[in-house]
Write a protein that holds these residues in place. Structure first.
Motif, PDB file in Angstrom:
ATOM      1  N   LEU A 191      -8.732  -0.161  31.597  1.00 14.20           N
ATOM      2  CA  LEU A 191      -8.136   0.957  32.330  1.00 14.20           C
ATOM      3  C   LEU A 191      -7.158   1.749  31.464  1.00 14.20           C
ATOM      4  O   LEU A 191      -7.064   2.964  31.574  1.00 14.20           O
ATOM      5  CB  LEU A 191      -7.423   0.448  33.585  1.00 14.20           C
ATOM      6  CG  LEU A 191      -8.321  -0.114  34.704  1.00 14.20           C
ATOM      7  CD1 LEU A 191      -7.467  -0.695  35.805  1.00 14.20           C
ATOM      8  CD2 LEU A 191      -9.215   0.985  35.257  1.00 14.20           C
ATOM      9  N   SER A 218      -3.769   2.863  38.823  1.00 17.17           N
ATOM     10  CA  SER A 218      -5.036   2.140  38.672  1.00 17.17           C
ATOM     11  C   SER A 218      -4.790   0.660  38.375  1.00 17.17           C
ATOM     12  O   SER A 218      -5.482  -0.225  38.904  1.00 17.17           O
ATOM     13  CB  SER A 218      -5.856   2.781  37.550  1.00 17.17           C
ATOM     14  OG  SER A 218      -6.180   4.110  37.872  1.00 17.17           O
ATOM     15  N   THR A 268      -5.854  -2.362  40.787  1.00 18.19           N
ATOM     16  CA  THR A 268      -6.751  -3.402  40.278  1.00 18.19           C
ATOM     17  C   THR A 268      -6.173  -4.794  40.507  1.00 18.19           C
ATOM     18  O   THR A 268      -6.877  -5.722  40.931  1.00 18.19           O
ATOM     19  CB  THR A 268      -7.009  -3.181  38.781  1.00 18.19           C
ATOM     20  OG1 THR A 268      -7.582  -1.894  38.596  1.00 18.19           O
ATOM     21  CG2 THR A 268      -7.938  -4.242  38.227  1.00 18.19           C
ATOM     22  N   SER A 320     -10.780   4.753  39.884  1.00 25.81           N
ATOM     23  CA  SER A 320      -9.515   4.596  39.163  1.00 25.81           C
ATOM     24  C   SER A 320      -9.632   5.103  37.751  1.00 25.81           C
ATOM     25  O   SER A 320      -8.674   5.551  37.160  1.00 25.81           O
ATOM     26  CB  SER A 320      -9.112   3.114  39.146  1.00 25.81           C
ATOM     27  OG  SER A 320      -8.922   2.645  40.445  1.00 25.81           O
ATOM     28  N   THR A 321     -10.823   5.038  37.246  1.00 21.52           N
ATOM     29  CA  THR A 321     -11.076   5.580  35.919  1.00 21.52           C
ATOM     30  C   THR A 321     -12.529   5.945  35.819  1.00 21.52           C
ATOM     31  O   THR A 321     -13.395   5.230  36.285  1.00 21.52           O
ATOM     32  CB  THR A 321     -10.721   4.553  34.812  1.00 21.52           C
ATOM     33  OG1 THR A 321     -11.104   5.111  33.577  1.00 21.52           O
ATOM     34  CG2 THR A 321     -11.415   3.226  35.026  1.00 21.52           C
TER      35      THR A 321
END
Length: 1021
Positions: A908, A927, A931, A1010-1011
């Protein structure tokens, strides 16, 4: 015999001084017998007598008054005031002091001044050799008389300087060069002791003892009654310093008298010392002597005290329980009253109103007792008869008798009995049979008859030990100086306690009593125990601990062990030592501040302190003392460690003792250790002023006072408040959450599972939920292990072990999927391969592990495989117990999963080049947090607190609270967190649920990743 009233004879004492050398005189006593009618004429004539040559008349005094018998053969004489009978009259006629005396008319009635002085002396004559007086065979030599005459003249020259010098007689010659013993008589007082001291100094090596300068006044009306009071005064003509009192008993043993329970020494006035006796017992019968010492001269006086003794009586009947079961009328019985052998002549009477045809038998000596018996018949219709024997000493008028009552309990036809058992004859129920000890012991044996015979209670004390106890009681009463007697007493005690037949409650009790009384005497006489006696004290006290069984007999006094401990503490407190002592069960160590550690030699304990102390370690003592904190601690075999401040018992300001007990090496995990001491004021164990060193120093006890210490371990592990409640609530929520999670998976499966990655993830999630649900249910089923059968307990243990392992192995499968998709982006994992591997890893591996554990630990044996108290695996310390068959695989999986989480987070924070411009630090942080929140429950990361739970002891506050509460809250709610993060928290599932329940055709929502640089598996989260 008639005495003539007309003839009164007066004996006049004429003292004539004769000069025998320069400044020396010798007094000659003439007794002149004259009729009283011519006394004045004779006195006037004699007073006119002047000196003639070297002689002069000193005094003319009436010494004796006599009345002649009518037949002229006898005379009744009495000494005048200030005069007493001479030693010859006292010896031949038994007339002493100034009592009336009947003499033969031809004998001289010699009364001498009561202030006359007798001097016993011994002088070393260095000018002579022993061979000049005696041959080798000790016969006198031919020159013996000449030598004696020469020495006598030399001594007379010295002693004739004293006033009223009358004679000097040499009584013997001894070895030691040549030591001459002699007796000097002065017919009058010696007013100036300095004169005698000058003579003693002149005669080098002389020892001089005087009689007459000191007067001992004993009570006149003798004998005195037993248990009465008496005062004996010692009077001097001038101040002679402090007095020393001595008593010589009937066995001719002489001991010094001091303050005690029956004696007190006081100063009545300037010239009078008093010995006050109360509650007088027979030990005071004998010859008293008071002594004063001035330089090398000893001044003495003696007197007799006669006591009308009363005996200790023991009474019994033979048989003790007359058996009338086979007769209706009467049966024979013998009543015995026995007393110790004595010179007193007692009059023995019996009260026999309830006896039939009683007859007294001749007295008989049995060992050390005189037995008086009475033969009689008893009426079998009675339940009990009472007989009394009375011993009367008619030599006094008060307290002249002592009585003993003997109760005879009759066995009738209706009586319940205990039949004869070995040497115990038949006895009546609810009564106690008695037998006197035989052989080398003193006392009695008792055995109670209830419905059956109870255990025998022996009060037989070793005869040698009884003698020691008698000597110690004499010391307590005031006869004997502890400094002179202590070594002999404790040496004999050591020898007695070493014998093979010593160990019994009665002997131990007597020994403890000896220690206790000796400590009281040491305080009375202000005497401290030193190195010379401490060795025997320690060894004797140690011998009492050779066996613990006699101490623990419930028939005896349970306070005996406490008395033993307190008595030894008092011994230490009143000691002045310079070295350490060691015995089998006691190790006593002297410690001072120059020695940094006071270590007990067997390494069970050691002490450090900022004061000079004496420390003693007792082994076996903990087994016989009252159990400390019985409701919350285990019985301990830790040593008792007694610490005493030396010569500073009342000042313990700033005192601190650090005590190390090796017993703490056996401390079980999560069990608290108690540092306790014996509180004599509360008569119980206490923790006040003591603290435990905790898990960082578990062997340490720190206390701010001195006494006896030990260390205990709690019966059960420490428990945290509300821990069970939090667990049950959390598990309840998790169970509901997991059921909901499984229902949701069923409802949305077809909608959300569209790819292999989704399939892999949701398969793992379902299996994790199922296994965790079963594990939680098994946990709740065993919350009360005592209510579960043992077989069910081992089954539940196995099921929980398997299910929890399955949870973590499925988490491992999920972790591998994540790693595979991140690392091998372009290589897809085939669905069939995944299913085979995950089922194998998720169920087969846990099953094999659980089964191997079951077999390895005694095939599921209680205490090895599982604990009945918890229905869970055993934990016995680091890498000890079946628990580690769970901890090791779980810990390994958790660390692997943590690595997976780290890889994900790394992915990330390092996006691809194409996505770098679209990400800022804020998005990256969000993020990462998302996670962690989503992956931690499903990967079991929160179980890392379980490792800390094993590492952190529950007694380690407050860290134990933080770790255990965190572990309990996070993991009991793990099912709830899975529901939140992996079901409700996932937008796809929420959309699928809305679509199913609202009937919408489609719910479109762009799922933000998130990415954008991640793989498809990251998009799932």
């Amino acid at each position: 015999m008639k005495w003539s009233k007309g003839i009164i004879l007066l004996f006049l004492g004429l003292l004539i001084k004769v000069s025998v050398a320069e400044k020396s005189t010798q007094v000659y006593l003439f007794e002149l017998e004259a009729d009283s009618s011519i006394y004045e004429n004779i006195k006037k004539h004699l007073e006119g007598f002047n000196s003639s040559g070297n002689a002069s008349l000193s005094t003319v005094t009436i010494t004796t008054n006599c009345i002649e018998s009518s037949d002229g053969k006898k005379k009744n004489c009495a000494c005048q005031d200030g005069y007493t009978w001479s030693s010859d009259i006292c010896k031949n006629y038994k007339c002493c002091n100034n009592d009336n005396c009947i003499l033969n008319n031809v004998d001289a009635a010699v009364c001498l001044s009561d202030k006359r002085v007798s001097i016993n002396g011994s002088t070393i004559m260095t000018r002579y050799s022993y061979q000049e007086f005696f041959e080798i065979n000790n016969d006198k030599t031919e020159l013996y008389q000449n030598k004696i005459k020469s020495i006598s003249d030399e001594l007379i020259t010295s002693f004739s300087r004293l006033p009223c010098f009358y004679s000097l007689v040499i009584t013997g010659v001894r070895k030691g060069s040549v030591i001459v013993d002699y007796v000097v008589q002065l017919l009058g007082p010696l007013d100036n002791i300095t004169q005698l001291q000058i003579i003693a100094d002149t005669l080098n090596g002389s020892t001089i003892v005087t009689q007459g300068l000191v007067t001992l006044r004993v009570i006149q009306d003798q004998p005195i009654a037993f248990n009465s009071i008496a005062t004996i005064n010692c009077e001097t003509q001038q101040d002679l310093g402090s007095v020393k009192w001595l008593l010589t008993d009937a066995q001719n043993k002489t001991k010094e008298i001091t303050n005690g329970t029956e004696a007190s020494l006081t100063k009545a006035n300037y010239l009078t010392d008093s010995l006050n006796l109360i509650n007088i017992s027979g030990i005071w019968k004998g010859t008293f002597q008071c002594q004063y010492t001035t330089n090398s001269i000893l001044h003495t006086a003696i007197g007799q005290l006669d006591i009308a003794l009363l005996p200790e009586i023991r009474g019994i009947s033979y048989p003790q329980f007359p058996d009338c079961r086979n007769t209706n009328e009467k049966t024979k019985v013998i009543i015995e009253c026995a007393i110790p052998i004595s010179t007193e002549n007692y009059n023995v009477t019996w009260e026999i109103d309830e006896l039939i045809a009683a007859s007294m038998q001749p007295e008989e000596i049995k060992g050390s007792f005189i037995s008086h018996t009475l033969e009689a018949m008893v009426d079998c219709r009675k339940e009990k008869v009472t007989v009394s024997c009375t011993f009367t000493n008619n030599r006094v008028q008060t307290n002249l008798s002592r009585e003993k009552t003997v109760e005879v309990f009759i066995i009738t036809k209706t009586s319940k009995v205990c039949e004869a058992d070995n040497d115990w004859p038949v006895a009546k129920q609810n009564y106690t049979a008695i037998k006197y000890c035989e052989g080398f012991s003193v006392g009695e044996r008792q055995r109670e008859c209830k419905e059956t015979w109870k255990d025998e209670i022996s009060k037989c004390v070793n005869q040698d030990l009884h003698s020691i106890q008698t000597n110690v009681k004499e010391l307590e009463k005031g006869i004997g100086i502890l400094e002179n007697e202590a070594h002999k007493i404790f040496n004999n005690l050591h020898k007695t306690t070493t014998t093979n037949d010593f160990t019994s409650f009665a002997n131990i009790n007597a020994s403890v009593n000896i220690f206790d009384v000796m400590n009281k005497v040491s305080q009375q006489q202000q005497h401290q125990w030193n190195d010379s006696v401490m060795s025997d004290i320690v060894k004797s006290a140690s011998n009492l601990l050779n066996e613990t069984k006699p101490w623990q007999d419930p028939n005896y006094d349970t306070n005996l062990s406490i008395n033993y401990l307190l008595s030894f503490e008092n011994t230490m407190l009143n000691s002045n030592l310079s070295e350490s002592f060691c015995a089998k069960h006691i190790q006593l160590t002297y410690y001072n501040t120059s020695n940094p550690d006071c270590k007990i030699s067997n390494a069970n304990a050691n002490v450090t302190s900022n004061h000079t102390i004496i420390a003693a370690e007792f082994s076996n003592l903990a087994q016989i003392l009252p159990i400390p904190f019985e409701n919350k601690s285990n019985s301990s075999d830790a040593p008792i460690l007694s610490v005493t401040i030396v010569n500073n018992s009342n000042n313990i300001d700033g005192f601190e003792a650090n005590l190390m007990f090796s017993y703490a090496d056996r401390r079980l995990p999560n069990h608290k250790m108690f540092c306790v001491f014996w509180d004599a004021t509360q008569n119980n164990w206490s923790e006040s002023g003591c603290s435990w060193g905790g898990t960082r120093n578990p062997n340490l006890c720190t206390c701010n006072h001195n006494t006896s210490f030990t260390m205990l371990m709690s019966k059960s592990p420490e428990s945290l408040p509300y821990m069970d409640e939090l667990t049950y609530v959390g598990l309840g929520i998790s169970i509901v959450s997991l059921v909901l999670c499984l229902l949701i998976e069923v409802l949305v499966w077809n909608t959300v599972v569209k790819s292999n990655v989704s399939n892999f993830r949701h398969i793992a999630l379902v299996n994790i939920s199922i296994c965790l649900l079963l594990a939680y249910i098994g946990f709740l089923a065993s919350v009360k292990p005592t209510a579960i059968l043992s077989n069910w307990c081992v089954i539940l243990t196995f099921v929980k072990h398997f299910c929890f392992l399955s949870v973590f192995f499925w988490m491992l499968c999920l972790s591998f999927v994540l790693l595979h998709q991140i690392i091998f982006v372009f290589e897809q994992l085939r669905k069939k391969v995944y299913l085979v591997l995950s089922i194998t890893v998720g169920y087969v591996c846990p099953l094999l592990c659980a089964a191997a554990t079951y077999i390895s630990f005694g095939n599921g044996k209680e205490g090895e495989y599982y604990l009945k108290e918890t229905c869970w695996l055993t934990y016995k310390g680091p890498f000890k117990g079946s628990m580690f068959a769970f901890v090791i695989p779980v810990g390994t999986i958790v660390f692997i999963n943590m690595f997976t989480l780290f890889v994900v987070i790394t992915k990330l924070v390092t996006p691809t080049v194409s996505d770098a411009k679209a990400m800022d630090e804020k998005d990256v942080a969000k993020s990462i947090i998302k996670t962690i929140v989503f992956l931690c429950p499903v990967l079991g990361i929160t179980w890392i607190f379980g490792l800390f739970v094993l590492m952190v002891d529950l007694t380690d506050y407050p860290l134990a609270y933080i770790v255990n509460y965190a572990f309990t809250v996070l993991n009991s709610l793990q099912g709830f967190f899975i529901l939140l993060t992996n079901c409700i928290g996932e937008k796809k599932i929420r959309d699928a649920l809305l679509k199913r329940f609202k009937g919408q055709k489609s719910v479109h929502s762009k799922s933000e990743s998130s990415t954008k640089a991640g793989s498809s598996v990251l998009k799932e989260y």
